[in-house]
Design a protein around this motif. Sequence first.
Motif, short mmCIF file in Angstrom:
data_model
loop_
_atom_site.label_atom_id
_atom_site.label_comp_id
_atom_site.label_asym_id
_atom_site.label_seq_id
_atom_site.Cartn_x
_atom_site.Cartn_y
_atom_site.Cartn_z
N LYS A 134 35.34 46.11 38.06
CA LYS A 134 35.64 44.69 37.44
C LYS A 134 37.07 44.42 37.59
CE LYS A 134 34.72 40.93 35.00
NZ LYS A 134 33.63 40.03 35.49
N LEU A 135 37.95 45.44 37.61
CA LEU A 135 39.35 45.51 37.63
C LEU A 135 39.74 45.51 39.20
CD1 LEU A 135 40.28 48.71 35.40
CD2 LEU A 135 41.07 46.33 35.12
N VAL A 136 38.93 45.76 40.01
CA VAL A 136 39.10 45.60 41.38
C VAL A 136 38.98 44.02 41.71
CG1 VAL A 136 38.28 45.89 43.89
CG2 VAL A 136 38.79 47.89 42.21
N THR A 137 37.98 43.55 41.22
CA THR A 137 37.69 42.19 41.38
C THR A 137 38.66 41.43 40.56
OG1 THR A 137 35.28 42.57 40.96
CG2 THR A 137 35.83 40.22 40.54
N ASP A 138 39.42 41.86 39.62
CA ASP A 138 40.53 41.19 39.28
C ASP A 138 41.75 41.19 40.07
OD1 ASP A 138 39.14 40.33 36.84
OD2 ASP A 138 39.92 41.92 35.68
N GLY A 139 41.96 42.11 40.91
CA GLY A 139 42.94 42.26 42.03
C GLY A 139 43.58 43.30 41.90
N PHE A 140 43.21 44.45 40.98
CA PHE A 140 43.96 45.86 41.11
C PHE A 140 43.64 46.40 42.17
CE2 PHE A 140 44.09 44.43 36.60
CZ PHE A 140 45.21 44.81 36.07
N SER A 141 44.35 47.37 42.81
CA SER A 141 44.28 48.40 43.89
C SER A 141 43.14 49.11 43.21
CB SER A 141 45.35 49.00 44.43
OG SER A 141 46.06 49.98 43.25
N ASN A 142 42.39 49.98 44.38
CA ASN A 142 41.39 50.96 43.75
C ASN A 142 42.07 52.05 42.90
OD1 ASN A 142 39.33 49.94 45.00
ND2 ASN A 142 39.72 50.72 46.86
N GLU A 143 43.26 52.53 43.33
CA GLU A 143 44.11 53.49 42.63
C GLU A 143 44.17 53.12 41.10
OE1 GLU A 143 48.08 55.65 42.96
OE2 GLU A 143 47.05 55.51 44.69
N SER A 144 45.00 51.90 40.98
CA SER A 144 45.31 51.28 39.70
C SER A 144 43.89 51.28 38.82
CB SER A 144 45.94 50.24 39.87
OG SER A 144 47.29 50.22 40.47
N ALA A 145 43.09 50.53 39.54
CA ALA A 145 41.64 50.28 38.75
C ALA A 145 41.17 51.66 38.30
CB ALA A 145 40.77 49.74 39.86
N SER A 146 41.35 52.66 39.31
CA SER A 146 40.66 53.80 38.69
C SER A 146 41.25 54.50 37.52
CB SER A 146 40.63 55.13 39.86
OG SER A 146 39.84 55.95 39.55
N ALA A 147 42.56 54.60 37.51
CA ALA A 147 43.24 54.75 36.34
C ALA A 147 43.33 54.15 35.15
CB ALA A 147 44.95 54.97 36.88
N ILE A 148 42.98 52.93 35.52
CA ILE A 148 42.97 51.88 34.17
C ILE A 148 41.49 52.19 33.54
CG2 ILE A 148 43.07 49.65 32.97
CD1 ILE A 148 45.07 49.01 35.44
N ALA A 149 40.54 52.15 34.48
CA ALA A 149 39.25 52.48 33.99
C ALA A 149 39.06 54.00 33.05
CB ALA A 149 38.14 52.52 35.09
N LEU A 150 39.79 55.01 33.59
CA LEU A 150 39.88 56.27 32.86
C LEU A 150 40.44 56.07 31.45
CD1 LEU A 150 39.59 59.32 32.72
CD2 LEU A 150 41.78 59.46 33.89
N LEU A 151 41.68 55.36 31.74
CA LEU A 151 42.58 54.86 30.17
C LEU A 151 41.65 54.07 29.46
CD1 LEU A 151 44.94 55.00 28.46
CD2 LEU A 151 45.56 52.86 29.72
N MET A 152 40.64 53.16 29.79
CA MET A 152 39.86 52.29 28.96
C MET A 152 38.80 53.12 28.59
SD MET A 152 39.40 49.01 31.41
CE MET A 152 38.18 48.20 30.54
N THR A 153 38.12 54.07 29.36
CA THR A 153 36.95 54.86 28.86
C THR A 153 37.43 55.64 27.53
OG1 THR A 153 36.07 54.79 31.03
CG2 THR A 153 35.27 56.76 29.54
N ALA A 154 38.59 56.64 27.79
CA ALA A 154 39.14 57.38 27.17
C ALA A 154 39.59 56.76 25.67
CB ALA A 154 40.36 58.20 27.48
N SER A 155 40.03 55.42 25.73
CA SER A 155 40.67 54.85 24.45
C SER A 155 39.52 54.25 23.78
CB SER A 155 41.39 53.39 25.27
OG SER A 155 42.69 54.16 25.71
N ILE A 156 38.41 53.67 24.41
CA ILE A 156 37.35 53.00 23.66
C ILE A 156 36.44 54.06 22.94
CG2 ILE A 156 35.18 51.65 24.15
CD1 ILE A 156 36.79 49.99 26.06
N GLU A 157 36.55 55.39 23.82
CA GLU A 157 35.45 56.26 23.31
C GLU A 157 36.25 57.13 21.92
OE1 GLU A 157 32.23 58.67 23.06
OE2 GLU A 157 32.46 56.86 24.32
N GLY A 158 37.52 57.19 22.28
CA GLY A 158 38.35 57.70 21.06
C GLY A 158 38.34 56.70 19.81
#
Length: 186
Positions: A134-158
């Motif tokens: 979804k982040l890539v669809t929003d225009g983020f680079s693959n690298e940024s999208a991957s980093a943000i996705a990790l942060l989202m997962t950790a934040s929401i799960e936490g």
Amino acid sequence: MDTKSLMIETATILFQQKGYKSVGLNELLKACSITKGALYHHFPNGKEELLIACLHALNETITTDIEAIFSGHQSTKEATQAMIDKLIHNLETDGTITGYTFSSIVSEMATVSEPVRKACSALYENIQHIYCTKLVTDGFSNESASAIALLMTASIEGAMLLCLTQKSIEPLKTTGQLLPNLMKMY
């Protein structure tokens, strides 16, 4: 519902509520209204094999739900807020978010059992993949999208864990307010 599905559904709830190690075999058999023979018929390797089946079922349920939410919203920000709102609603309505969190199982079993660790890892990877796509669809680079996705997962799960331990929706509310701002930083 067939016996195997009933066992998976019932065991998933028990494992999430009490933890894998705290659920005794007799308690599991009684809750499912089955015999020990029925358990070993469906899960020849016993309780751990049942746990892995529960994690696979959770993976399917959670992934399907998150995909539906994310495909139904135009941006990652809107989808994330909708998902967090749903989690908050579940917590307020049911007093728990059992269907979504499996961190207690991860912390309890991931270092003890490699098959359980792999099943948990697969679920986290699926969640991150949905966010990343979804982040890539929003225009983020693959690298940024991957980093943000990790942060989202950790934040929401936490945040879900904190909600359960604090018996409060505030950690999810705060996460829902701050995550969109962090996305802007990339």
